[in-house]
Design a protein around this motif. Sequence first.
Motif, PDB file in Angstrom:
ATOM      1  N   ASP A 197    -109.192  36.725 -20.415  1.00 47.77           N
ATOM      2  CA  ASP A 197    -107.962  36.348 -21.109  1.00 47.77           C
ATOM      3  C   ASP A 197    -107.856  34.827 -21.219  1.00 47.77           C
ATOM      4  O   ASP A 197    -107.511  34.289 -22.273  1.00 47.77           O
ATOM      5  N   GLU A 198    -108.200  34.128 -20.124  1.00 47.83           N
ATOM      6  CA  GLU A 198    -108.165  32.657 -20.166  1.00 47.83           C
ATOM      7  C   GLU A 198    -109.129  32.117 -21.213  1.00 47.83           C
ATOM      8  O   GLU A 198    -108.812  31.193 -21.950  1.00 47.83           O
ATOM      9  N   LYS A 199    -110.312  32.724 -21.276  1.00 51.47           N
ATOM     10  CA  LYS A 199    -111.338  32.284 -22.240  1.00 51.47           C
ATOM     11  C   LYS A 199    -110.884  32.542 -23.682  1.00 51.47           C
ATOM     12  O   LYS A 199    -111.141  31.736 -24.574  1.00 51.47           O
TER      13      LYS A 199
ATOM     14  N   ARG B 197    -107.837  32.826 -24.918  1.00 54.35           N
ATOM     15  CA  ARG B 197    -106.566  32.226 -25.345  1.00 54.35           C
ATOM     16  C   ARG B 197    -106.754  31.068 -26.292  1.00 54.35           C
ATOM     17  O   ARG B 197    -107.635  30.240 -26.068  1.00 54.35           O
TER      18      ARG B 197
ATOM     19  N   GLY C 160    -101.951  42.635 -27.906  1.00 51.79           N
ATOM     20  CA  GLY C 160    -102.189  41.481 -27.030  1.00 51.79           C
ATOM     21  C   GLY C 160    -102.306  41.808 -25.554  1.00 51.79           C
ATOM     22  O   GLY C 160    -102.503  40.904 -24.743  1.00 51.79           O
TER      23      GLY C 160
ATOM     24  N   ARG D 173    -104.435  42.466 -23.061  1.00 53.49           N
ATOM     25  CA  ARG D 173    -105.887  42.477 -22.862  1.00 53.49           C
ATOM     26  C   ARG D 173    -106.307  43.238 -21.613  1.00 53.49           C
ATOM     27  O   ARG D 173    -107.380  43.823 -21.575  1.00 53.49           O
TER      28      ARG D 173
END
Lengths: 202, 202
Positions: free
Chosen positions: A198-200, A202, A93, A95
């Motif tokens: 990472d935001e995309k 999640r 995890g 990233r």
Amino acid sequence: MGAVSAVDRDRLPKQDRSRATRQRLLEAAVSCLAEHGWAGSTVSVVAERAGVSRGAAQHHFPTREDLFTAAVEYVAEERSRALRALFPQGAGGDRTAVVAALVDLYTGPMFRAALHLWVAASNEEQLRPRVTELEARVGRETHRIAVELLGADESVPGVRESVQGLLDMARGLGLANLLTDDGARRERVVAQWAGLLDEKLR
Amino acid sequence: MGAVSAVDRDRLPKQDRSRATRQRLLEAAVSCLAEHGWAGSTVSVVAERAGVSRGAAQHHFPTREDLFTAAVEYVAEERSRALRALFPQGAGGDRTAVVAALVDLYTGPMFRAALHLWVAASNEEQLRPRVTELEARVGRETHRIAVELLGADESVPGVRESVQGLLDMARGLGLANLLTDDGARRERVVAQWAGLLDEKLR
């Protein structure tokens, strides 16, 4: 990519010797391409660099195109192996670490060698179809590894394109590093884009 | 970049003729570099392509390095001009259109010519310092235009690196387009990352 000394070579069975010679030629071809470009890279130059006779080199690789496409294929395999070795138990995890490792694939002498081959292939009809096929294969393999390590779910709209764009960015960073050491800037860009990705994902 | 015919040329005053000759040489140098690469690009080849005598070519550009760095500088200026011409009143907040226009700078024969020069410069000591300096200047100018058209506020942490990463991605997309027409994939990647960038810049 350890070199095999002449003494060790004499102790090896014939088949292993042949494999060692082939590997020495491939490693020499990669260094040669990275340092001197396509114009300065011939079978003779590579054979001399590898400490192999021209005849032996041509036994393994009848043409210059055979030698250099095999060399870049070898680079691609080493790249995949190196990437998997970084995260033997998966990336867990992290990233940002994965993005940094992916970008690292595109800096250094291996990418430089591949870049020379691509650019040469764009003008050399004999080289072009083989390099195009090789590049497509390497691209698919890199994408597959990236998706796996990033834990990306490609059934979600936009995820596939996000990962592709990341690899395009990595390639662009490799190119930016060609003439100058771009490491400090690259680190900041990687941190920022890893966050956006990472935001995309999640 | 309209060519000037021989008849038109004879009607021009001397200074204008000289400027037109210079421009023909630069345009021929760019096409030559894009089509044949550095190894196939000499002052003689370019002079012939431009319909200019070798002596006249050397009057304008004493060395091969002079000619080709001037040619890529010319490309860079044309690129900036083309980018500004796309959005004469500013981009009006349409960031997807701006991202697509920025990425377009990195496909086509002009990027291809620059790419050949970069790769050649990485192995040619005579070319390297000039191309490195030129690339840094072009990079700063492109970044400045991108920030302006995207309406990006670089005082916000991460914004500068987001824009840089976008230009790195554009460069990588240009490289991906070298051997095959990558237009369909590129369009999807651009749409996706324009969206991610838009969220960041809001």
